[in-house]
Design an enzyme around this catalytic site. Structure first.
Site, PDB file in Angstrom:
ATOM      1  N   LYS A  64      98.059 -65.417  16.162  1.00 23.83           N
ATOM      2  CA  LYS A  64      98.351 -66.087  17.441  1.00 23.83           C
ATOM      3  C   LYS A  64      99.865 -66.299  17.582  1.00 23.83           C
ATOM      4  O   LYS A  64     100.434 -66.081  18.653  1.00 23.83           O
ATOM      5  CB  LYS A  64      97.630 -67.432  17.531  1.00 23.83           C
ATOM      6  CG  LYS A  64      96.126 -67.324  17.707  1.00 23.83           C
ATOM      7  CD  LYS A  64      95.766 -66.865  19.114  1.00 23.83           C
ATOM      8  CE  LYS A  64      94.276 -66.751  19.329  1.00 23.83           C
ATOM      9  NZ  LYS A  64      93.920 -66.068  20.577  1.00 23.83           N
ATOM     10  N   ASN A  71      82.408 -74.309  13.703  1.00 22.80           N
ATOM     11  CA  ASN A  71      83.039 -75.427  14.410  1.00 22.80           C
ATOM     12  C   ASN A  71      82.054 -76.593  14.547  1.00 22.80           C
ATOM     13  O   ASN A  71      80.835 -76.411  14.578  1.00 22.80           O
ATOM     14  CB  ASN A  71      83.530 -74.995  15.794  1.00 22.80           C
ATOM     15  CG  ASN A  71      84.655 -73.976  15.699  1.00 22.80           C
ATOM     16  OD1 ASN A  71      84.547 -72.876  16.219  1.00 22.80           O
ATOM     17  ND2 ASN A  71      85.718 -74.318  15.014  1.00 22.80           N
ATOM     18  N   SER A 108      96.668 -71.256  20.272  1.00 23.84           N
ATOM     19  CA  SER A 108      95.890 -72.325  19.621  1.00 23.84           C
ATOM     20  C   SER A 108      96.820 -73.324  18.950  1.00 23.84           C
ATOM     21  O   SER A 108      97.892 -72.956  18.453  1.00 23.84           O
ATOM     22  CB  SER A 108      94.998 -71.680  18.562  1.00 23.84           C
ATOM     23  OG  SER A 108      94.460 -72.660  17.709  1.00 23.84           O
ATOM     24  N   ARG A 166      87.173 -78.927   3.594  1.00 19.86           N
ATOM     25  CA  ARG A 166      87.232 -77.485   3.843  1.00 19.86           C
ATOM     26  C   ARG A 166      88.684 -77.057   3.701  1.00 19.86           C
ATOM     27  O   ARG A 166      89.582 -77.721   4.219  1.00 19.86           O
ATOM     28  CB  ARG A 166      86.727 -77.215   5.265  1.00 19.86           C
ATOM     29  CG  ARG A 166      86.620 -75.762   5.635  1.00 19.86           C
ATOM     30  CD  ARG A 166      85.929 -75.581   6.975  1.00 19.86           C
ATOM     31  NE  ARG A 166      86.704 -76.125   8.080  1.00 19.86           N
ATOM     32  CZ  ARG A 166      86.314 -76.113   9.364  1.00 19.86           C
ATOM     33  NH1 ARG A 166      85.135 -75.613   9.683  1.00 19.86           N
ATOM     34  NH2 ARG A 166      87.082 -76.618  10.309  1.00 19.86           N
ATOM     35  N   TYR A 198      94.455 -65.863  11.078  1.00 16.90           N
ATOM     36  CA  TYR A 198      94.122 -66.058  12.491  1.00 16.90           C
ATOM     37  C   TYR A 198      95.280 -66.756  13.206  1.00 16.90           C
ATOM     38  O   TYR A 198      95.755 -66.307  14.251  1.00 16.90           O
ATOM     39  CB  TYR A 198      92.825 -66.876  12.603  1.00 16.90           C
ATOM     40  CG  TYR A 198      92.650 -67.551  13.938  1.00 16.90           C
ATOM     41  CD1 TYR A 198      92.366 -66.814  15.079  1.00 16.90           C
ATOM     42  CD2 TYR A 198      92.809 -68.942  14.070  1.00 16.90           C
ATOM     43  CE1 TYR A 198      92.235 -67.441  16.311  1.00 16.90           C
ATOM     44  CE2 TYR A 198      92.679 -69.567  15.292  1.00 16.90           C
ATOM     45  CZ  TYR A 198      92.392 -68.815  16.408  1.00 16.90           C
ATOM     46  OH  TYR A 198      92.278 -69.423  17.620  1.00 16.90           O
ATOM     47  N   ARG A 208      90.267 -85.023  15.600  1.00 17.90           N
ATOM     48  CA  ARG A 208      90.706 -83.894  16.431  1.00 17.90           C
ATOM     49  C   ARG A 208      90.751 -84.298  17.895  1.00 17.90           C
ATOM     50  O   ARG A 208      90.082 -85.233  18.326  1.00 17.90           O
ATOM     51  CB  ARG A 208      89.713 -82.723  16.307  1.00 17.90           C
ATOM     52  CG  ARG A 208      89.644 -82.087  14.928  1.00 17.90           C
ATOM     53  CD  ARG A 208      90.914 -81.315  14.591  1.00 17.90           C
ATOM     54  NE  ARG A 208      90.809 -80.669  13.280  1.00 17.90           N
ATOM     55  CZ  ARG A 208      91.037 -81.296  12.107  1.00 17.90           C
ATOM     56  NH1 ARG A 208      91.388 -82.574  12.074  1.00 17.90           N
ATOM     57  NH2 ARG A 208      90.909 -80.637  10.972  1.00 17.90           N
TER      58      ARG A 208
HETATM   59  C1  UD1 Z   1      89.104 -74.728  14.118  1.00 16.58           C
HETATM   60  C2  UD1 Z   1      90.084 -73.769  13.547  1.00 16.58           C
HETATM   61  C3  UD1 Z   1      91.205 -73.595  14.536  1.00 16.58           C
HETATM   62  C4  UD1 Z   1      90.629 -73.126  15.864  1.00 16.58           C
HETATM   63  C5  UD1 Z   1      89.639 -74.172  16.341  1.00 16.58           C
HETATM   64  C6  UD1 Z   1      88.975 -73.804  17.650  1.00 16.58           C
HETATM   65  C7  UD1 Z   1      89.886 -74.083  11.121  1.00 16.58           C
HETATM   66  C8  UD1 Z   1      90.565 -74.556   9.869  1.00 16.58           C
HETATM   67  N1  UD1 Z   1      90.565 -74.249  12.256  1.00 16.58           N
HETATM   68  O1  UD1 Z   1      89.771 -75.965  14.271  1.00 16.58           O
HETATM   69  O2  UD1 Z   1      92.120 -72.661  14.044  1.00 16.58           O
HETATM   70  O3  UD1 Z   1      91.672 -72.976  16.800  1.00 16.58           O
HETATM   71  O4  UD1 Z   1      88.625 -74.312  15.358  1.00 16.58           O
HETATM   72  O5  UD1 Z   1      88.003 -72.820  17.479  1.00 16.58           O
HETATM   73  O6  UD1 Z   1      88.774 -73.566  11.094  1.00 16.58           O
HETATM   74  N2  UD1 Z   1      83.717 -80.228  10.468  1.00 16.58           N
HETATM   75  C9  UD1 Z   1      82.749 -80.762   9.660  1.00 16.58           C
HETATM   76  N3  UD1 Z   1      81.575 -80.075   9.509  1.00 16.58           N
HETATM   77  C10 UD1 Z   1      81.333 -78.883  10.120  1.00 16.58           C
HETATM   78  C11 UD1 Z   1      82.339 -78.336  10.960  1.00 16.58           C
HETATM   79  C12 UD1 Z   1      83.531 -79.039  11.091  1.00 16.58           C
HETATM   80  O7  UD1 Z   1      82.925 -81.833   9.092  1.00 16.58           O
HETATM   81  O8  UD1 Z   1      80.246 -78.310   9.937  1.00 16.58           O
HETATM   82  C13 UD1 Z   1      84.976 -80.984  10.672  1.00 16.58           C
HETATM   83  C14 UD1 Z   1      86.201 -80.263  10.192  1.00 16.58           C
HETATM   84  O9  UD1 Z   1      86.433 -80.509   8.842  1.00 16.58           O
HETATM   85  C15 UD1 Z   1      87.269 -80.864  11.110  1.00 16.58           C
HETATM   86  C16 UD1 Z   1      86.512 -81.140  12.403  1.00 16.58           C
HETATM   87  O10 UD1 Z   1      85.147 -81.168  12.058  1.00 16.58           O
HETATM   88  O11 UD1 Z   1      87.727 -82.078  10.600  1.00 16.58           O
HETATM   89  C17 UD1 Z   1      86.713 -80.089  13.464  1.00 16.58           C
HETATM   90  O12 UD1 Z   1      86.410 -78.825  12.897  1.00 16.58           O
HETATM   91  P1  UD1 Z   1      86.298 -77.494  13.795  1.00 16.58           P
HETATM   92  O13 UD1 Z   1      85.396 -77.741  14.938  1.00 16.58           O
HETATM   93  O14 UD1 Z   1      85.964 -76.364  12.885  1.00 16.58           O
HETATM   94  O15 UD1 Z   1      87.760 -77.346  14.392  1.00 16.58           O
HETATM   95  P2  UD1 Z   1      89.175 -77.235  13.630  1.00 16.58           P
HETATM   96  O16 UD1 Z   1      89.011 -77.015  12.194  1.00 16.58           O
HETATM   97  O17 UD1 Z   1      89.998 -78.398  14.069  1.00 16.58           O
END
Ligand code: UD1
Length: 339
Positions: A155, A201, A127, A294, A151, A233
């Site tokens: 990895k 996510n 990851s 977060r 986590y 992202r």
């Molecule tokens: C997350 C994991 C990462 C993992 C990846 C794939 C964390 C800190 N990182 O990445 O290790 O490899 O998922 O499964 O959890 N967001 C919101 N509201 C929500 C959910 C997310 O605003 O309800 C935002 C987050 O703050 C972030 C973006 O959406 O900026 C993407 O979040 P997410 O989909 O959880 O992925 P990552 O955090 O990048």
């Protein structure tokens, strides 16, 4: 000629099931081992339905080394693709030993059983989380490795075991794939991401709001140093990701190697951009509120994918529009996932 047989750990999960489809369609035979702790066997029925091909399913845990030894001695597998593992960042902070036990001990058992049975072609599901806070963008594979949660550290440890193994015995052939943010679903709408609990996510959360299972998206912070203030992202279609594994495998079958590759698109989208794109695609309102950041979230992350293009001839094909349409088709047709 008999088809090359591939051993897929965690093959019933989100990325695993999509990879099984691509493997079967590329002419491989597939054996899946999965403990179904966070997946449904129904995903594999759907894989059969999509491909019209059969695959072998073993219910078992990769920490059961005796079982692995038996399975790997019975069949001359051409390679192992290793997805099995726990993947929730926040849970990993609460129960780190569970993560190290499943991910690290499971991988050691797997590599040991492979070694004993002279199966030395290994593709590992890593990851972008191993990079931690990006020091420069786009993130290349030589970026410093500094995961900030158990986590991510699990990895990274597995990556290091694999690398040490190859150094000790270069007859191993290994590809470590560092995924950015997998989203989307198979075009058939038959398989997709099916979180057991409230999704943590972004994409599954958006999909569940659009379909009416959840009320409101909470945006985790809008004070990052980005154009709209929300996190950025590199979202990548899961079918592109799945094809990356097939390309990696095909490369190893012609040219032994030790490779570490980013799989992303190279383009970043913000949380609010994705929300808007999904709302447009689903034609359902996705109300949102701004919440605090977060813990552990970085502002911006996107990949440099030149190495994967050069080494395995892989490049992401699907657009953000595809990612939204395919996620929506899956969610709309399977309101409650596989259940
Ligand atoms: C997350 C994991 C990462 C993992 C990846 C794939 C964390 C800190 N990182 O990445 O290790 O490899 O998922 O499964 O959890 N967001 C919101 N509201 C929500 C959910 C997310 O605003 O309800 C935002 C987050 O703050 C972030 C973006 O959406 O900026 C993407 O979040 P997410 O989909 O959880 O992925 P990552 O955090 O990048």
């Amino acid at each position: 000629m008999s088809k090359a047989e591939i051993f897929v750990t965690g093959g019933a999960g989100y990325i695993g099931s999509h990879t099984c489809v691509e493997l079967l369609e590329a002419g491989y035979s597939v054996t899946v081992i999965d403990n179904f702790s966070n997946s449904s066997a129904k995903s594999l029925d759907r894989v059969r339905k999509i491909t019209g091909k059969d695959l072998r399913i073993i219910e078992g845990d990769i920490r059961d080394e005796a079982l692995l030894n038996r399975l790997l001695s019975e069949t001359a597998y051409a390679g192992v693709i290793h997805f099995a593992g726990l993947k929730a960042v926040s849970e990993s902070n609460q129960v780190p030993l569970k993560y190290y036990d499943n991910n690290v001990c499971g991988s050691i058992a797997l590599l040991r059983a492979m070694s004993r049975n002279e199966i030395k072609t290994f593709i590992f599901s890593s990851s972008a989380t191993v990079y931690g806070e990006p020091q420069f963008l786009p993130v290349t594979e030589s970026h410093v490795l500094a995961p900030n949660n158990p986590y991510g550290r699990s990895k990274l440890m597995i990556e290091e075991f694999a690398r040490d193994l190859w150094q000790s015995d270069p007859s191993w052939s290994i590809v470590i794939l560092r995924y950015f943010n997998p989203v989307g679903a198979h075009k058939s709408g038959l398989i997709g991401e099916d979180p057991r609990n409230v999704p943590s996510n972004l994409m599954p959360y958006l999909a569940q709001v659009a379909v009416g299972r959840l009320q409101t998206l909470t945006v985790h912070g809008n004070d990052f140093g980005t154009p709209d203030g929300t996190g950025i992202r590199d979202f990548i279609h899961v079918v592109d990701l799945a094809r990356g594994h097939v390309k990696a495998l095909q490369t190893l079958q012609t040219k032994p190697a030790m490779l570490i590759l980013n799989l992303g698109t190279g383009t970043g989208y913000s949380v609010l951009q994705l929300r808007e794109a999904f709302e447009r695609t689903s034609q359902n309102p996705i109300p949102y509120q701004i919440g605090p950041r977060r813990q552990g979230d970085v502002a911006v992350s996107y990949a440099d994918c030149a190495l994967a293009a050069r080494e395995i001839g892989w490049k992401a094909q699907y657009s953000m529009q595809d990612m939204c349409e395919d996620t929506w088709r899956w969610q709309y047709n399977n309101r409650s996932g596989f259940e």
